[in-house]
Design a protein around this motif. Structure first.
Motif, PDB file in Angstrom:
ATOM      1  N   UNK A 128      50.424  62.588  77.062  1.00 54.65           N
ATOM      2  CA  UNK A 128      50.065  61.393  76.310  1.00 54.65           C
ATOM      3  C   UNK A 128      50.077  61.702  74.817  1.00 54.65           C
ATOM      4  N   UNK A 129      50.537  60.723  74.039  1.00 56.59           N
ATOM      5  CA  UNK A 129      50.520  60.836  72.578  1.00 56.59           C
ATOM      6  C   UNK A 129      49.635  59.721  72.044  1.00 56.59           C
ATOM      7  N   UNK A 130      48.621  60.087  71.257  1.00 62.33           N
ATOM      8  CA  UNK A 130      47.589  59.131  70.864  1.00 62.33           C
ATOM      9  C   UNK A 130      47.708  58.720  69.396  1.00 62.33           C
ATOM     10  N   UNK A 131      47.372  57.442  69.173  1.00 59.72           N
ATOM     11  CA  UNK A 131      47.098  56.956  67.824  1.00 59.72           C
ATOM     12  C   UNK A 131      45.601  57.147  67.584  1.00 59.72           C
ATOM     13  N   UNK A 132      45.250  57.856  66.510  1.00 66.63           N
ATOM     14  CA  UNK A 132      43.849  58.199  66.255  1.00 66.63           C
ATOM     15  C   UNK A 132      43.455  57.755  64.847  1.00 66.63           C
ATOM     16  N   UNK A 133      42.278  57.154  64.758  1.00 62.58           N
ATOM     17  CA  UNK A 133      41.674  56.832  63.471  1.00 62.58           C
ATOM     18  C   UNK A 133      40.467  57.709  63.256  1.00 62.58           C
ATOM     19  N   UNK A 134      40.314  58.237  62.038  1.00 60.45           N
ATOM     20  CA  UNK A 134      39.198  59.130  61.726  1.00 60.45           C
ATOM     21  C   UNK A 134      38.482  58.636  60.466  1.00 60.45           C
ATOM     22  N   UNK A 135      37.164  58.506  60.558  1.00 61.27           N
ATOM     23  CA  UNK A 135      36.325  58.214  59.390  1.00 61.27           C
ATOM     24  C   UNK A 135      35.675  59.523  58.975  1.00 61.27           C
ATOM     25  N   UNK A 136      36.163  60.094  57.874  1.00 57.32           N
ATOM     26  CA  UNK A 136      35.727  61.414  57.424  1.00 57.32           C
ATOM     27  C   UNK A 136      34.760  61.264  56.263  1.00 57.32           C
ATOM     28  N   UNK A 137      33.482  61.528  56.522  1.00 56.74           N
ATOM     29  CA  UNK A 137      32.457  61.444  55.488  1.00 56.74           C
ATOM     30  C   UNK A 137      31.848  62.825  55.247  1.00 56.74           C
ATOM     31  N   UNK A 138      30.895  62.899  54.349  1.00 58.31           N
ATOM     32  CA  UNK A 138      30.352  64.193  53.947  1.00 58.31           C
ATOM     33  C   UNK A 138      29.679  64.923  55.102  1.00 58.31           C
ATOM     34  N   UNK A 139      28.808  64.231  55.820  1.00 53.59           N
ATOM     35  CA  UNK A 139      28.011  64.893  56.852  1.00 53.59           C
ATOM     36  C   UNK A 139      28.545  64.705  58.264  1.00 53.59           C
ATOM     37  N   UNK A 140      29.216  63.572  58.501  1.00 53.30           N
ATOM     38  CA  UNK A 140      29.650  63.253  59.851  1.00 53.30           C
ATOM     39  C   UNK A 140      31.096  62.778  59.864  1.00 53.30           C
ATOM     40  N   UNK A 141      31.704  62.916  61.025  1.00 56.14           N
ATOM     41  CA  UNK A 141      33.040  62.373  61.278  1.00 56.14           C
ATOM     42  C   UNK A 141      32.959  61.476  62.504  1.00 56.14           C
ATOM     43  N   UNK A 142      33.671  60.360  62.457  1.00 56.05           N
ATOM     44  CA  UNK A 142      33.815  59.493  63.618  1.00 56.05           C
ATOM     45  C   UNK A 142      35.297  59.340  63.917  1.00 56.05           C
ATOM     46  N   UNK A 143      35.627  59.197  65.202  1.00 58.95           N
ATOM     47  CA  UNK A 143      37.018  59.023  65.584  1.00 58.95           C
ATOM     48  C   UNK A 143      37.144  57.917  66.630  1.00 58.95           C
ATOM     49  N   UNK A 144      38.326  57.338  66.671  1.00 58.19           N
ATOM     50  CA  UNK A 144      38.656  56.372  67.713  1.00 58.19           C
ATOM     51  C   UNK A 144      40.117  56.563  68.088  1.00 58.19           C
ATOM     52  N   UNK A 145      40.456  56.156  69.289  1.00 63.70           N
ATOM     53  CA  UNK A 145      41.848  56.216  69.732  1.00 63.70           C
ATOM     54  C   UNK A 145      42.257  54.835  70.227  1.00 63.70           C
TER      55      UNK A 145
END
Length: 420
Positions: free
Chosen positions: A3-20
């Motif tokens: 599988x090949x995924x489209x990924x979004x990443x919210x990169x902040x100072x203390x935390x990271x969030x991701x979605x696919x």
């Protein structure tokens, strides 16, 4: 089949969030921590285990530090530009190397859940453009071993728009409010839509309330925080007809809103979520139908280029050939073309307002190229931006094959366009 995924990443100072992107649901889906299905905010820390000789990231790093012998690495953002190396397991690392490793491991921690999974496109959303961080992130594709164009960097502003305009249209039939309350304080964005023009125009108005509202100011005094936010919200939502309100940021993660909820919910739909930017970045990664709003609307934000840069062919129709098309963030606006000079040693540059159609022109004379027969001088012309209004056109002599080798001469014409 991998599988090949489209990924979004919210990169902040203390935390990271991701979605696919979930192909079945046809929408982004938040990625939880592997060791805690209820948590989507992954700490930006690393842990090297001497016991297993293994690197952990995020929640797994937080857990492993208490059960295994090893070294915890945090403060990656704060120390990103430090020149002091860290020695871990007999190897020296810079904070830059560890920062990029952390991002890769965040992604890998998701990919490991699927057999032979890969990244099709990763869009990283950061709060706002930072030249130094952008430069570091531009090297990420090397350690992730993906094509350079498989990784893109955008802003919270852009990913917020991608999220909002990929929701049902009833939510943005009129203006939209976005309150972002994070560790740095409260920021407000009002997204207005002008529908009586073609193309329709999206304008983003920003108000910085961080000096009035910050998490450090209130501590546990949520009563005062609620009152202050209710006052600000009441003022802002009366400035325009608001269809919906989006609340994001760690400041809204606890249930302290009472008075302010009554203010916001009067005739509007209100949404609270920490995943707006990561899901918006995921929509951007997919592209296709999800970027249609960029085709439909003319987007005016503080980071978008509002004009196209190109050349005139100088023919009877005065044909315009675009090099870089505006309408998106300046740091993602670039392009290049190749032209062959036809009985001239000049290039006419054209700057054309995307909304107004007005133009500014200037002519560049190509000096220092040896005399060649007509149509045997090829030029490579590219555009780069320093901000939304200023940049440069770079013209390079490419010669014409073996018969007329290049001189390697490069001409740089800077521009500053503010009134189109």
């Amino acid at each position: 089949m991998a599988e090949a995924f489209y990924i979004g990443m919210d990169l902040c100072t203390d935390f990271t969030q991701m979605s696919y992107y979930n192909d079945i649901k046809r929408e982004p889906e938040s990625i939880s921590q592997l060791n805690n299905k209820e948590t989507y905010m992954m700490p930006n820390i690393l842990f090297y285990s001497r016991d297993t000789e293994h690197w952990y990231v995020g929640g797994e790093a937080s857990e492993a530090r208490f059960s295994e012998d090893g070294i915890i690495v945090d403060g990656l953002f704060e120390n990103l530009f430090s020149t002091e190396p860290l020695e871990i397991a007999g190897k020296q690392y810079t904070y830059k190397e560890l920062f990029l490793m952390m991002i890769k491991l965040h992604v890998d921690s998701f990919l490991y859940r699927y057999e032979q999974a890969t990244v099709r496109k990763l869009v990283i959303s950061i709060p706002e453009y930072n030249r130094d961080i952008h430069k570091i992130l531009s090297e990420l594709y090397k350690i992730m071993e993906v094509p350079e164009d498989a990784i893109e960097i955008t802003s919270h502003m852009d990913s917020g728009l991608y999220y909002i305009f990929n929701q049902e249209q009833d939510l943005w039939v009129n203006s939209v409010s976005l309150f972002d309350y994070n560790a740095d304080g409260l920021n407000y964005y009002r997204i207005d839509i002008t529908r009586n023009k073609k193309p329709e125009i999206i304008t983003v108005i920003h108000e910085d309330y961080s000096s009035q509202m910050s998490l450090a100011k209130y501590g546990t005094d949520t009563f005062s925080m609620d009152n202050d936010f209710a006052r600000i919200a009441d003022y802002e939502v009366k400035e325009a007809y608001i269809s919906s309100v989006f609340l994001t940021g760690i400041g809204f993660s606890n249930k302290w809103m009472k008075k302010s909820t009554n203010v916001l919910c009067q005739g509007r739909r209100v949404f609270v979520g920490q995943n707006i930017y990561t899901k918006g970045a995921c929509y951007r990664a997919v592209g296709g139908e999800y970027k249609d709003f960029y085709e439909r609307f003319f987007i005016e934000t503080k980071e978008n280029v509002l004009f196209d840069v190109g050349i005139s062919l100088g023919d009877e129709k005065d044909t315009f050939v675009p090099i870089a098309e505006g309408g998106k963030q300046w740091y993602n606006t670039h392009g290049h073309i190749e032209v062959i000079l036809d009985d001239t040693d000049k290039v006419t540059l054209v700057y054309r307002g995307r909304h107004t159609g007005e133009e500014a022109r200037e002519t560049v004379k190509i000096h220092g190229i040896p005399k060649r027969p007509n149509k045997t001088t090829k030029l490579h012309i590219s555009v780069e931006f320093d901000n939304p209004t200023d940049g440069a056109v770079i013209i390079k002599d490419m010669g014409f094959g073996r018969l007329f080798p290049t001189t390697n001469k490069i001409y740089r014409k800077e521009f500053s366009i503010k009134d189109l």
